[in-house]
Design a protein around this motif. Sequence first.
Motif, mmCIF file in Angstrom:
data_model
loop_
_atom_site.group_PDB
_atom_site.id
_atom_site.type_symbol
_atom_site.label_atom_id
_atom_site.label_comp_id
_atom_site.label_asym_id
_atom_site.label_seq_id
_atom_site.Cartn_x
_atom_site.Cartn_y
_atom_site.Cartn_z
ATOM 1 N N GLY A 1 15.723 -48.702 13.369
ATOM 2 C CA GLY A 1 16.725 -49.608 12.818
ATOM 3 C C GLY A 1 16.679 -50.919 13.579
ATOM 4 N N GLY A 2 17.516 -51.840 13.196
ATOM 5 C CA GLY A 2 17.516 -53.168 13.800
ATOM 6 C C GLY A 2 18.376 -53.278 15.045
ATOM 7 N N TRP A 3 18.411 -52.252 15.863
ATOM 8 C CA TRP A 3 19.142 -52.302 17.121
ATOM 9 C C TRP A 3 18.243 -51.692 18.202
ATOM 10 C CZ3 TRP A 3 20.295 -49.507 12.843
ATOM 11 C CH2 TRP A 3 20.223 -48.134 12.943
ATOM 12 N N GLU A 4 18.521 -52.066 19.436
ATOM 13 C CA GLU A 4 17.587 -51.777 20.518
ATOM 14 C C GLU A 4 17.408 -50.298 20.841
ATOM 15 O OE1 GLU A 4 18.833 -54.328 23.698
ATOM 16 O OE2 GLU A 4 18.102 -56.110 22.661
ATOM 17 N N SER A 5 18.444 -49.490 20.800
ATOM 18 C CA SER A 5 18.259 -48.073 21.138
ATOM 19 C C SER A 5 17.294 -47.403 20.168
ATOM 20 C CB SER A 5 19.605 -47.335 21.161
ATOM 21 O OG SER A 5 20.209 -47.353 19.884
ATOM 22 N N SER A 6 17.370 -47.770 18.904
ATOM 23 C CA SER A 6 16.463 -47.223 17.911
ATOM 24 C C SER A 6 15.025 -47.703 18.156
ATOM 25 C CB SER A 6 16.923 -47.635 16.510
ATOM 26 O OG SER A 6 16.117 -47.043 15.532
ATOM 27 N N MET A 7 14.890 -48.954 18.568
ATOM 28 C CA MET A 7 13.564 -49.500 18.854
ATOM 29 C C MET A 7 12.951 -48.827 20.082
ATOM 30 S SD MET A 7 14.713 -53.373 17.939
ATOM 31 C CE MET A 7 13.219 -54.258 18.225
ATOM 32 N N PRO B 1 -2.616 -41.057 16.290
ATOM 33 C CA PRO B 1 -2.359 -42.497 16.146
ATOM 34 C C PRO B 1 -0.921 -42.738 15.691
ATOM 35 C CG PRO B 1 -4.377 -41.867 15.007
ATOM 36 C CD PRO B 1 -3.693 -40.603 15.429
ATOM 37 N N ALA B 2 -0.238 -43.660 16.350
ATOM 38 C CA ALA B 2 1.162 -43.923 16.032
ATOM 39 C C ALA B 2 1.439 -45.416 16.101
ATOM 40 C CB ALA B 2 2.071 -43.182 17.004
ATOM 41 N N SER B 3 2.265 -45.883 15.175
ATOM 42 C CA SER B 3 2.675 -47.280 15.195
ATOM 43 C C SER B 3 4.132 -47.374 14.759
ATOM 44 C CB SER B 3 1.772 -48.132 14.289
ATOM 45 O OG SER B 3 1.820 -47.655 12.973
ATOM 46 N N VAL B 4 4.694 -48.558 14.913
ATOM 47 C CA VAL B 4 6.102 -48.795 14.619
ATOM 48 C C VAL B 4 6.199 -49.751 13.437
ATOM 49 C CG1 VAL B 4 8.309 -49.592 15.553
ATOM 50 C CG2 VAL B 4 6.661 -48.443 17.063
ATOM 51 N N ALA C 1 4.713 -57.259 14.130
ATOM 52 C CA ALA C 1 4.391 -55.907 14.599
ATOM 53 C C ALA C 1 5.160 -55.643 15.883
ATOM 54 C CB ALA C 1 2.893 -55.781 14.835
ATOM 55 N N LEU C 2 5.650 -54.429 15.990
ATOM 56 C CA LEU C 2 6.382 -53.995 17.175
ATOM 57 C C LEU C 2 5.593 -52.848 17.780
ATOM 58 C CD1 LEU C 2 8.999 -54.073 18.896
ATOM 59 C CD2 LEU C 2 9.975 -52.455 17.256
ATOM 60 N N SER C 3 5.205 -52.985 19.029
ATOM 61 C CA SER C 3 4.420 -51.943 19.680
ATOM 62 C C SER C 3 4.686 -51.947 21.178
ATOM 63 C CB SER C 3 2.924 -52.167 19.442
ATOM 64 O OG SER C 3 2.152 -51.232 20.170
ATOM 65 N N PHE C 4 4.813 -50.755 21.735
ATOM 66 C CA PHE C 4 4.954 -50.640 23.173
ATOM 67 C C PHE C 4 3.734 -51.213 23.884
ATOM 68 C CE2 PHE C 4 4.187 -48.257 27.099
ATOM 69 C CZ PHE C 4 5.357 -48.512 27.776
ATOM 70 N N TYR C 5 2.591 -51.161 23.232
ATOM 71 C CA TYR C 5 1.327 -51.574 23.831
ATOM 72 C C TYR C 5 0.985 -53.045 23.596
ATOM 73 C CZ TYR C 5 0.927 -46.560 24.129
ATOM 74 O OH TYR C 5 1.170 -45.240 24.397
ATOM 75 N N ASP C 6 1.882 -53.809 23.022
ATOM 76 C CA ASP C 6 1.623 -55.226 22.756
ATOM 77 C C ASP C 6 1.438 -55.974 24.075
ATOM 78 O OD1 ASP C 6 1.617 -57.913 22.078
ATOM 79 O OD2 ASP C 6 3.357 -57.768 20.766
ATOM 80 N N PRO C 7 0.258 -56.586 24.312
ATOM 81 C CA PRO C 7 0.032 -57.279 25.585
ATOM 82 C C PRO C 7 0.943 -58.489 25.782
ATOM 83 C CG PRO C 7 -1.802 -57.634 24.098
ATOM 84 C CD PRO C 7 -0.905 -56.639 23.443
ATOM 85 N N PHE D 1 8.909 -58.576 20.871
ATOM 86 C CA PHE D 1 9.992 -57.644 20.570
ATOM 87 C C PHE D 1 10.728 -58.110 19.317
ATOM 88 C CE2 PHE D 1 13.974 -55.322 21.539
ATOM 89 C CZ PHE D 1 13.437 -54.076 21.818
ATOM 90 N N PRO D 2 10.001 -58.155 18.169
ATOM 91 C CA PRO D 2 10.678 -58.576 16.940
ATOM 92 C C PRO D 2 11.581 -57.472 16.403
ATOM 93 C CG PRO D 2 8.455 -57.900 16.434
ATOM 94 C CD PRO D 2 8.605 -57.829 17.934
ATOM 95 N N TYR D 3 12.775 -57.833 16.025
ATOM 96 C CA TYR D 3 13.681 -56.850 15.435
ATOM 97 C C TYR D 3 13.225 -56.545 14.015
ATOM 98 C CZ TYR D 3 16.982 -57.138 19.260
ATOM 99 O OH TYR D 3 17.578 -57.052 20.490
ATOM 100 N N PRO D 4 13.303 -55.276 13.601
ATOM 101 C CA PRO D 4 12.945 -54.950 12.220
ATOM 102 C C PRO D 4 13.813 -55.733 11.239
ATOM 103 C CG PRO D 4 13.078 -52.961 13.544
ATOM 104 C CD PRO D 4 13.617 -54.090 14.391
ATOM 105 N N SER D 5 13.238 -56.065 10.094
ATOM 106 C CA SER D 5 13.965 -56.880 9.124
ATOM 107 C C SER D 5 14.897 -56.062 8.233
ATOM 108 C CB SER D 5 12.975 -57.671 8.263
ATOM 109 O OG SER D 5 12.122 -56.788 7.569
ATOM 110 N N VAL D 6 14.806 -54.727 8.288
ATOM 111 C CA VAL D 6 15.666 -53.850 7.500
ATOM 112 C C VAL D 6 16.354 -52.884 8.453
ATOM 113 C CG1 VAL D 6 15.716 -52.109 5.670
ATOM 114 C CG2 VAL D 6 14.126 -54.021 5.506
#
Length: 125
Positions: free
Chosen positions: A31-37, A54-57, A65-71, A75-80
């Motif tokens: 969701g568009g809040w940090e705990s969910s991210m 393989p896993a992505s967000v 794109a939101l990814s823990f591995y983003d160099p 930290f873009p919030y989801p749009s929905v």
Amino acid sequence: SDDERLGVKTRERKVCAPSAFDYTEIRTAPGGWESSMFLAFVLQIFLSELLGVPASVETSDADSALSFYDPDMAFPYPSVLYPFEALERAHHSPGADCSDALSRGESCAHAMPEVWNGQQKTWTE
């Protein structure tokens, strides 16, 4: 993968080990809040590093794109806030493969890590 969807050149992509389980990819839709991210990040790490899947967000935005591995640590919030349509797309895709939906610029996900009680009627229908 998100690299391909966002047009990252092949030489800039990280090389991923193939899945021993023959999964194409599991996508989580926070969701568009940090705990969910953050929960989506935990799932991404667990699936990819411990299970070798393989896993992505999913952000529900074809341009981010939101990814823990983003160099760059983007930290873009989801749009929905609650991307139930993305879950339905994965459910109805052959083999739950999101590649067709993603190629059309549509969101697609297999799991939503957190749903608040106020959404109970929506997620039980």
